[in-house]
Scaffold this active site. Structure first.
Site, PDB file in Angstrom:
ATOM      1  CG  PHE A  65      -0.218   0.036   2.539  1.00 30.67           C
ATOM      2  CD1 PHE A  65       0.048   1.243   3.179  1.00 30.67           C
ATOM      3  CD2 PHE A  65       0.196  -1.140   3.155  1.00 30.67           C
ATOM      4  CE1 PHE A  65       0.706   1.273   4.402  1.00 30.67           C
ATOM      5  CE2 PHE A  65       0.854  -1.119   4.382  1.00 30.67           C
ATOM      6  CZ  PHE A  65       1.108   0.094   4.997  1.00 30.67           C
ATOM      7  CB  CYS A  66       1.761   3.841  -1.664  1.00 29.15           C
ATOM      8  SG  CYS A  66       0.803   3.704  -3.182  1.00 29.15           S
ATOM      9  CB  THR A  67       0.015   8.448  -0.325  1.00 34.53           C
ATOM     10  OG1 THR A  67       1.173   8.457   0.488  1.00 34.53           O
ATOM     11  CG2 THR A  67      -0.908   9.591   0.072  1.00 34.53           C
ATOM     12  CB  CYS A 125       1.353   0.024  -3.576  1.00 35.53           C
ATOM     13  SG  CYS A 125      -0.228   0.865  -3.680  1.00 35.53           S
ATOM     14  CB  ILE A 159      -3.324   5.389   2.844  1.00 39.77           C
ATOM     15  CG1 ILE A 159      -2.191   4.364   2.916  1.00 39.77           C
ATOM     16  CG2 ILE A 159      -3.783   5.766   4.245  1.00 39.77           C
ATOM     17  CD1 ILE A 159      -0.844   4.971   3.293  1.00 39.77           C
TER      18      ILE A 159
END
Length: 253
Positions: free
Chosen positions: A179-181, A186, A208
């Protein structure tokens, strides 16, 4: 009056990305928008802010207008609000990559991992055979992350390759979730892992920000706040502005 902030990206072939810069800047200027948009042969990435109707006009042009000729039909979007303009100026930048990894075998327009909707994310990361990896930079991880996630302890996304070489093994790590922002890092990381022999690779669709928007706080496995690359600095559940007086890094996330 609150302003609308749109984080957006799409991996898509844009061989004419250099020619798109001037008309895109002209459009954003006319709409009074500020923020950063990155263009490269692999797509578009950035965050833009302005009055709600003007942000909507930009998105409509990106998706359906003649400038991109229908190529941004799968644009990944997250909307939030800001009490004041979170960017100091408008920047339209030309890049080699819309998110820098520096690996010629990685091509998200050809292959990516399995997208996982926020509603299905908790079940995936709760499984005992899932290795959960936060693909963001160390200072972002320090502000918040999912419970049990591995912190690669990287200063920039380009160092993700070193983390993989040092810590991961396709023969040992059979099921990886990342996952990432906003989803872009990702997504590219999943393409990288697939290109290097990993088979079961998953990533959080919309990142996220989408998770914090869609998943009720009572059901959330997120701890802390989510760093964003503008003067708001961090957002919480329901994408509520946490507030800070720190200067903006003025980058695309």
């Amino acid at each position: 009056m609150n302003l609308t902030v749109a984080a957006l990206y799409q991996f898509v072939a844009l061989p004419d990305f250099r020619e798109l810069r001037a008309p895109l800047r002209e459009l954003c200027d006319r709409l009074g928008l500020k923020g950063t948009l990155l263009l490269a042969t692999e797509g578009i990435n950035g965050t833009i802010a302005g009055e709600r109707q003007n942000v909507a006009a930009l998105i409509a042009e990106l998706r359906d207008g003649p400038l991109f000729a229908g190529r941004l039909d799968n644009l990944e979007l997250k909307f939030s609000t800001a009490a004041a303009m979170p960017f100091q100026r408008l920047k339209i930048r030309l890049k080699k990559e819309i998110v820098t990894l520096g690996d010629s075998q990685t091509d998200p327009t050809r292959q990516v991992g399995t997208y996982v909707a926020p509603a299905d994310w908790n079940a995936l990361i709760a499984a005992s055979d899932t290795l959960l990896i936060d693909t963001r930079n160390d200072f972002e991880v320090a502000m918040g992350s999912f419970a049990g996630a591995i912190d690669p302890q990287i200063k920039s996304f380009g160092q993700f390759k070193d983390f993989v070489a040092r810590e991961l093994d396709p023969a040992k790590h059979k099921k990886i979730a990342m996952f990432c922002t906003g989803g872009i890092r990702c997504e590219k990381a999943s393409s990288y892992l697939l290109a290097h022999g990993f088979e079961q690779v998953y990533h959080l669709k919309g990142g996220i920000l989408k998770y914090l928007e869609d998943v009720a706080q009572a059901d959330s496995r997120w701890n802390g706040t989510c760093f964003v690359f503008d003067e708001r600095v961090a957002l919480g559940h329901n994408l509520v502005e946490c507030g800070s007086t720190e200067p903006s890094k003025d980058q695309a996330a």
